[in-house]
Design an enzyme around this catalytic site. Structure first.
Site, PDB file in Angstrom:
ATOM      1  N   THR A 274       0.807  -1.211   0.000  1.00  0.00           N
ATOM      2  CA  THR A 274       0.000   0.000   0.000  1.00  0.00           C
ATOM      3  C   THR A 274       0.844   1.265   0.000  1.00  0.00           C
ATOM      4  O   THR A 274       0.567   2.203  -0.749  1.00  0.00           O
ATOM      5  CB  THR A 274      -0.940   0.017   1.227  1.00  0.00           C
ATOM      6  OG1 THR A 274      -1.727  -1.182   1.240  1.00  0.00           O
ATOM      7  CG2 THR A 274      -1.870   1.217   1.190  1.00  0.00           C
ATOM      8  N   ASN A 275       1.882   1.294   0.839  1.00  0.00           N
ATOM      9  CA  ASN A 275       2.696   2.500   0.985  1.00  0.00           C
ATOM     10  C   ASN A 275       4.183   2.196   0.872  1.00  0.00           C
ATOM     11  O   ASN A 275       4.627   1.078   1.140  1.00  0.00           O
ATOM     12  CB  ASN A 275       2.440   3.168   2.345  1.00  0.00           C
ATOM     13  CG  ASN A 275       1.046   3.736   2.466  1.00  0.00           C
ATOM     14  OD1 ASN A 275       0.586   4.459   1.595  1.00  0.00           O
ATOM     15  ND2 ASN A 275       0.366   3.408   3.550  1.00  0.00           N
TER      16      ASN A 275
ATOM     17  N   VAL B 242       7.614   3.696   2.576  1.00  0.00           N
ATOM     18  CA  VAL B 242       8.203   4.578   3.581  1.00  0.00           C
ATOM     19  C   VAL B 242       9.651   4.826   3.172  1.00  0.00           C
ATOM     20  O   VAL B 242      10.423   3.885   2.991  1.00  0.00           O
ATOM     21  CB  VAL B 242       8.128   3.967   4.992  1.00  0.00           C
ATOM     22  CG1 VAL B 242       8.793   4.900   6.009  1.00  0.00           C
ATOM     23  CG2 VAL B 242       6.677   3.711   5.384  1.00  0.00           C
TER      24      VAL B 242
ATOM     25  N   ASP C 206      10.149  -7.620   4.508  1.00  0.00           N
ATOM     26  CA  ASP C 206       9.736  -6.736   5.605  1.00  0.00           C
ATOM     27  C   ASP C 206       9.841  -7.432   6.952  1.00  0.00           C
ATOM     28  O   ASP C 206      10.227  -6.815   7.955  1.00  0.00           O
ATOM     29  CB  ASP C 206       8.316  -6.224   5.363  1.00  0.00           C
ATOM     30  CG  ASP C 206       7.297  -7.346   5.154  1.00  0.00           C
ATOM     31  OD1 ASP C 206       7.691  -8.465   4.761  1.00  0.00           O
ATOM     32  OD2 ASP C 206       6.091  -7.094   5.365  1.00  0.00           O
ATOM     33  N   ARG C 207       9.509  -8.722   6.991  1.00  0.00           N
ATOM     34  CA  ARG C 207       9.565  -9.463   8.251  1.00  0.00           C
ATOM     35  C   ARG C 207      11.011  -9.674   8.686  1.00  0.00           C
ATOM     36  O   ARG C 207      11.323  -9.620   9.882  1.00  0.00           O
ATOM     37  CB  ARG C 207       8.821 -10.789   8.109  1.00  0.00           C
ATOM     38  CG  ARG C 207       7.346 -10.605   7.780  1.00  0.00           C
ATOM     39  CD  ARG C 207       6.627 -11.912   7.521  1.00  0.00           C
ATOM     40  NE  ARG C 207       6.378 -12.621   8.763  1.00  0.00           N
ATOM     41  CZ  ARG C 207       5.857 -13.845   8.816  1.00  0.00           C
ATOM     42  NH1 ARG C 207       5.535 -14.483   7.686  1.00  0.00           N
ATOM     43  NH2 ARG C 207       5.643 -14.435   9.963  1.00  0.00           N
TER      44      ARG C 207
ATOM     45  N   TYR D  33      12.647 -21.145   9.429  1.00  0.00           N
ATOM     46  CA  TYR D  33      11.472 -21.315   8.575  1.00  0.00           C
ATOM     47  C   TYR D  33      11.684 -22.570   7.733  1.00  0.00           C
ATOM     48  O   TYR D  33      12.824 -22.921   7.404  1.00  0.00           O
ATOM     49  CB  TYR D  33      11.352 -20.087   7.655  1.00  0.00           C
ATOM     50  CG  TYR D  33       9.983 -19.479   7.548  1.00  0.00           C
ATOM     51  CD1 TYR D  33       9.253 -19.143   8.689  1.00  0.00           C
ATOM     52  CD2 TYR D  33       9.407 -19.195   6.314  1.00  0.00           C
ATOM     53  CE1 TYR D  33       8.004 -18.551   8.586  1.00  0.00           C
ATOM     54  CE2 TYR D  33       8.166 -18.602   6.203  1.00  0.00           C
ATOM     55  CZ  TYR D  33       7.466 -18.286   7.351  1.00  0.00           C
ATOM     56  OH  TYR D  33       6.228 -17.701   7.248  1.00  0.00           O
TER      57      TYR D  33
END
Length: 259
Positions: free
Chosen positions: A10-11, A13, A109-110, A100
């Site tokens: 969405t954005n 930064v 991002d994580r 994982y």
């Protein structure tokens, strides 16, 4: 100066670091139809308004969960800043032991959030990022990334309710003083707000139980973190700049490998 991009669905930064200090940051809409020149023009305006200049940017680091935007930002970086950006992804040094099943599936991002949280806070940790999706990441006492959970984000859930229910309006999310509301807008706001507060607290409590670490620190970031934290019983710290902090840490771990 270092220019850092955290690109979400969405954005975007953007942050500018000077000697490890975040001196400016902005939030703009993610647009995969935008061109390299278009993003450069937008950044040029933001830089000018802040008294900054492109020529002072020495390097760029990018974290993205939107693959189509990678060539756009790479072209912009090379054309206007004369540098090839560091991309957060396979091959980058993170110092993170990812447990994982397939570490390549883990979103950039994580990874960045976990790296930042480990550098900033004491383990064990639960990191909640309230973006397009709401993600929960778990780090144990040894700093191992164990995994987590992913839920639909607040924004897309609100939009789905508006689109699929013909009589319900598009609303602004606010904390209502009561849960029993006497008009449709307030009722929607109450249901969405307290529903997501409950979701977050329930998932965090279950993670703590499974982790067997009742004193784990819970860090929240993302656009709606401050609002949700007002009523959450489990969020300990709201850190809006967590991802940008992680990008600085990753840059410092990798900058010498590309000189």
């Amino acid at each position: 100066m270092l220019l850092a991009f955290d690109v979400g669905n969405t954005n975007i930064v953007c942050g500018v670091y000077k000697e490890r200090k975040l001196i400016r940051h902005w939030r703009v809409a993610t647009d995969t139809l935008q061109t390299a020149d278009g993003y450069a023009a937008l950044l040029g305006t933001l830089f000018q308004l802040s008294g900054l200049a492109f020529k002072d940017v020495e390097d760029i680091i990018i974290s993205t969960v939107v693959p189509p935007i990678i060539p756009i930002l790479e072209t912009m970086s090379q054309r206007y800043f004369h540098t090839k950006p560091i991309m957060v992804g396979p091959g980058i040094k993170t110092g993170l032991n990812i447990l994982y099943d397939n570490p390549k599936e883990l979103g950039a991002d994580r990874i960045v959030n976990a790296v930042a949280a480990i550098a900033e806070y004491d383990c064990p940790l639960i990191i909640i990022d309230m973006g397009t999706a709401t993600t929960f990441c778990v780090v144990d006492t040894k700093g191992n990334y164990l995994g987590g959970a992913v839920a639909p984000g607040i924004g897309i859930s609100m939009e789905a309710l508006f689109q699929r229910a013909s009589k319900l309006p598009r609303i602004e999310l606010v904390k209502t003083p009561k849960i029993i509301c006497r008009n449709t807008v307030s009722a929607m706001q109450a249901g969405i707000y307290y529903g997501f507060v409950g979701q977050i607290d329930e998932i965090v409590n279950r993670i703590k139980e499974e982790l067997n670490e009742p004193n784990v620190k819970v860090i929240a970031t993302g656009g709606l973190a401050t609002l949700i934290a007002k009523s959450s019983k489990t969020i300990d710290v709201v850190d809006p700049m967590l991802t940008l902090k992680g990008l600085l840490v990753l840059y410092e771990k990798n900058k010498n490998d590309r000189r």
